[in-house]
Motif scaffolding. Structure first.
Motif, PDB file in Angstrom:
ATOM      1  N   GLU A   1      37.991 -33.904 -13.550  1.00  0.00           N
ATOM      2  CA  GLU A   1      37.048 -32.614 -12.848  1.00  0.00           C
ATOM      3  C   GLU A   1      35.566 -33.543 -13.442  1.00  0.00           C
ATOM      4  O   GLU A   1      34.722 -32.951 -11.971  1.00  0.00           O
ATOM      5  CB  GLU A   1      37.456 -31.384 -13.399  1.00  0.00           C
ATOM      6  CG  GLU A   1      37.836 -31.209 -12.916  1.00  0.00           C
ATOM      7  CD  GLU A   1      39.625 -31.221 -14.286  1.00  0.00           C
ATOM      8  OE1 GLU A   1      39.399 -32.157 -15.112  1.00  0.00           O
ATOM      9  OE2 GLU A   1      40.427 -30.659 -13.463  1.00  0.00           O
ATOM     10  N   ALA A   2      35.244 -34.356 -13.616  1.00  0.00           N
ATOM     11  CA  ALA A   2      33.734 -34.773 -14.222  1.00  0.00           C
ATOM     12  C   ALA A   2      33.277 -35.682 -12.531  1.00  0.00           C
ATOM     13  O   ALA A   2      32.303 -35.001 -12.509  1.00  0.00           O
ATOM     14  CB  ALA A   2      33.743 -35.257 -14.947  1.00  0.00           C
TER      15      ALA A   2
ATOM     16  N   GLU B   1      42.396 -27.269  -8.238  1.00  0.00           N
ATOM     17  CA  GLU B   1      43.990 -26.528  -8.218  1.00  0.00           C
ATOM     18  C   GLU B   1      43.839 -25.484  -8.348  1.00  0.00           C
ATOM     19  O   GLU B   1      44.539 -24.702  -8.024  1.00  0.00           O
ATOM     20  CB  GLU B   1      44.882 -27.206  -9.005  1.00  0.00           C
ATOM     21  CG  GLU B   1      45.462 -29.069  -8.832  1.00  0.00           C
ATOM     22  CD  GLU B   1      46.372 -28.845  -7.751  1.00  0.00           C
ATOM     23  OE1 GLU B   1      46.931 -27.721  -7.646  1.00  0.00           O
ATOM     24  OE2 GLU B   1      45.671 -29.766  -6.876  1.00  0.00           O
ATOM     25  N   ASP B   2      43.529 -24.669  -9.275  1.00  0.00           N
ATOM     26  CA  ASP B   2      43.001 -23.160  -9.951  1.00  0.00           C
ATOM     27  C   ASP B   2      41.760 -22.655  -9.064  1.00  0.00           C
ATOM     28  O   ASP B   2      40.697 -23.395  -9.941  1.00  0.00           O
ATOM     29  CB  ASP B   2      43.082 -23.497 -10.897  1.00  0.00           C
ATOM     30  CG  ASP B   2      44.347 -23.870 -11.634  1.00  0.00           C
ATOM     31  OD1 ASP B   2      45.327 -23.822 -10.920  1.00  0.00           O
ATOM     32  OD2 ASP B   2      44.178 -24.447 -12.568  1.00  0.00           O
TER      33      ASP B   2
ATOM     34  N   GLY C   1      26.025 -15.820  -7.269  1.00  0.00           N
ATOM     35  CA  GLY C   1      27.681 -16.103  -7.533  1.00  0.00           C
ATOM     36  C   GLY C   1      28.437 -16.375  -8.082  1.00  0.00           C
ATOM     37  O   GLY C   1      28.222 -17.432  -8.911  1.00  0.00           O
ATOM     38  N   THR C   2      29.367 -16.047  -8.708  1.00  0.00           N
ATOM     39  CA  THR C   2      30.338 -16.630 -10.190  1.00  0.00           C
ATOM     40  C   THR C   2      31.320 -17.962  -9.644  1.00  0.00           C
ATOM     41  O   THR C   2      31.958 -18.857 -10.468  1.00  0.00           O
ATOM     42  CB  THR C   2      31.661 -15.315 -10.458  1.00  0.00           C
ATOM     43  OG1 THR C   2      32.369 -15.148  -9.339  1.00  0.00           O
ATOM     44  CG2 THR C   2      31.020 -14.483 -10.592  1.00  0.00           C
ATOM     45  N   GLY C   3      31.027 -18.470  -8.505  1.00  0.00           N
ATOM     46  CA  GLY C   3      31.795 -19.543  -7.717  1.00  0.00           C
ATOM     47  C   GLY C   3      33.393 -19.706  -7.689  1.00  0.00           C
ATOM     48  O   GLY C   3      33.993 -18.370  -7.467  1.00  0.00           O
ATOM     49  N   ILE C   4      33.841 -20.884  -7.086  1.00  0.00           N
ATOM     50  CA  ILE C   4      35.699 -20.492  -7.048  1.00  0.00           C
ATOM     51  C   ILE C   4      36.266 -21.072  -7.767  1.00  0.00           C
ATOM     52  O   ILE C   4      37.569 -21.261  -7.676  1.00  0.00           O
ATOM     53  CB  ILE C   4      35.363 -21.619  -5.695  1.00  0.00           C
ATOM     54  CG1 ILE C   4      34.788 -22.979  -5.656  1.00  0.00           C
ATOM     55  CG2 ILE C   4      34.566 -20.689  -4.777  1.00  0.00           C
ATOM     56  CD1 ILE C   4      34.720 -23.992  -4.987  1.00  0.00           C
ATOM     57  N   ASP C   5      35.875 -22.365  -9.177  1.00  0.00           N
ATOM     58  CA  ASP C   5      36.358 -22.676 -10.113  1.00  0.00           C
ATOM     59  C   ASP C   5      37.252 -22.391 -11.226  1.00  0.00           C
ATOM     60  O   ASP C   5      36.818 -21.363 -11.771  1.00  0.00           O
ATOM     61  CB  ASP C   5      36.049 -23.932 -10.555  1.00  0.00           C
ATOM     62  CG  ASP C   5      37.081 -24.959 -10.906  1.00  0.00           C
ATOM     63  OD1 ASP C   5      37.634 -25.346 -10.151  1.00  0.00           O
ATOM     64  OD2 ASP C   5      37.118 -25.341 -12.174  1.00  0.00           O
ATOM     65  N   LEU C   6      38.403 -22.111 -11.788  1.00  0.00           N
ATOM     66  CA  LEU C   6      39.331 -21.716 -12.902  1.00  0.00           C
ATOM     67  C   LEU C   6      39.225 -23.258 -13.370  1.00  0.00           C
ATOM     68  O   LEU C   6      39.680 -22.138 -14.717  1.00  0.00           O
ATOM     69  CB  LEU C   6      40.183 -20.838 -12.648  1.00  0.00           C
ATOM     70  CG  LEU C   6      39.843 -19.576 -11.443  1.00  0.00           C
ATOM     71  CD1 LEU C   6      41.699 -18.753 -11.073  1.00  0.00           C
ATOM     72  CD2 LEU C   6      38.920 -18.217 -12.027  1.00  0.00           C
TER      73      LEU C   6
END
Length: 398
Positions: free
Chosen positions: A221-222, A344-345, A373-378
């Motif tokens: 993910e980097a 993916e998550d 906002g908290t963003g989209i990635d988990l």
């Protein structure tokens, strides 16, 4: 605000009152006959009274009991402590039997009845008394006001049945007087109504400028964290319901919005490893949200214009998603193209903090707002966050 003053001879003069929605009764008011004229100041003994925002005040000199009623501040003395005040009293009930209210500068509330043209204090005091037989301190209430009201409202034969449940507060006393008028089949000339919530319904529309940031903690993910996403400019808008709170001219309100916002980010990253040996990575991330925004608003009037500040939270649910990563691998004469999800998550539920500054004039408003906002990635290897800036034009329907 539109209002009137009542002269000593009971004639009325209509104009505009500098209404402060007083928590404590005023000892002077400012009045204009026209908005473009200079204000005049009136003291309680200069006029009979005034009216503004469906509330009536009358001027007078009254006795006021000033003892604290807070249990922690009670004194060990049953003596009534009286001070003489000159003020504008608020009319709670008007008519053949009248009730008046006065709150002084130390927040002590007193109530009055009018007999033979004079304002009589309804006496109430709490104090601490040490019981001789037990040595314990108990709180004693001097409820002389109940006896005063028994005589004052004696035309109603069963008024005593209501008095025993009447505490020394505006709500109970107003209900008692209303019962008296029903009991005697007469009508009051005026009854103060409780402050109510106000409601504004409208729509907002404008643009959002969004940025998306990733923080890498290692792993594949980097690659996403290295990308430089340009700001995304998109439409934003929705409906609002602003609920004005009672008192203080509804300067404080709760603004609720059903809101739409979106963003779309694209980036191309090229990694060259040698002649005719490279990788091109195209990433596209786009999300559309329906949000419920809940904000506390403070509004301050400047003439016919109103400035306001917003602060609150947003709760958004993604209703549309673009989540794509396309890679082109070139090695000598060989080319391989793959397409997959960039993330993916993904978090479909986003929370955010909102802050805004705006201006209102008549039915229109213009606001600048920011949202974090908290963003989209988990993914545990990647953190994300969003920042949005809004410029919003609003229109109030009612």
């Amino acid at each position: 605000m539109k209002g009137l003053i009542i002269k000593k001879n009971k004639d009325t003069l209509r104009g505009f009152v500098d209404d402060r929605d007083w928590d404590k009764n005023p000892d002077q008011i400012r009045f204009k006959t026209r908005l473009d004229s200079s204000p005049s100041t009136f003291l309680p003994l200069d006029i009979h009274g005034f009216s503004v925002d469906n509330i009536i005040y009358v001027g007078g000199v009254v006795e006021a009991e000033v003892t604290e009623l807070n249990t922690n501040d009670l004194e060990e003395n049953p003596k009534i402590n009286i001070e003489i005040d000159t003020t504008f009293l608020q009319v709670v009930v008007g008519g053949a039997k009248e009730l008046y209210y006065y709150k002084n500068k130390t927040d002590r509330e007193n109530f009055y009845i009018k007999r033979e043209g004079q304002l009589d204090l309804l006496v109430y005091k709490k104090y601490i008394d040490e019981q001789k037989n037990t040595g314990k301190a108990v709180v004693i209430e001097n409820k002389k006001y109940l006896g005063q009201l028994t005589l004052y409202l004696k035309e109603c034969p069963d008024i005593n049945s209501k008095l025993k449940n009447t505490s020394y507060n505006e709500g109970d006393l107003r209900r008692l007087f209303n019962y008296y008028y029903e009991c005697t089949s007469t009508e009051s000339s005026f009854t103060k109504t409780k402050n109510k919530l106000s409601f504004e319904l409208g729509a907002i529309t404008g643009i959002s400028i969004s940025s998306l940031n990733f923080t890498s903690y290692g792993g594949f993910e980097a690659l996403l964290a290295r990308k430089n996403y340009d700001s995304s400019v998109n439409f934003a808008g929705g409906l609002f319901l602003n609920i004005g709170l009672p008192k203080n001219l509804s300067k404080w309100s709760i603004n609720n919005e059903l809101f739409y916002s979106s963003y779309n980010f694209k980036d191309t990253f090229t990694e060259v490893r040698g002649e005719n040996n490279f990788t091109i990575t195209d990433t596209e991330l786009g999300y559309s949200y329906i949000k419920l925004n809940n904000l506390v608003r403070y509004t301050y009037p400047i003439g016919n214009t109103f400035l306001y500040l917003n602060a609150g939270v947003s709760n958004g649910f993604a209703i549309n998603e673009t989540n794509k990563l396309t890679e082109v691998f070139q090695f000598n004469e060989r080319r391989v193209i793959t397409e997959e999800r960039a993330l993916e998550d993904v978090r479909k539920y986003e929370q955010g903090l909102l802050f805004g500054l705006g201006v209102k004039y008549n039915r229109y408003s213009l606001e600048f707002r920011t949202e974090s906002g908290t963003g989209i990635d988990l993914n545990r290897n990647l953190g994300s966050g969003t920042r949005r800036y809004f410029l919003l034009l609003g229109y109030r329907f009612n």
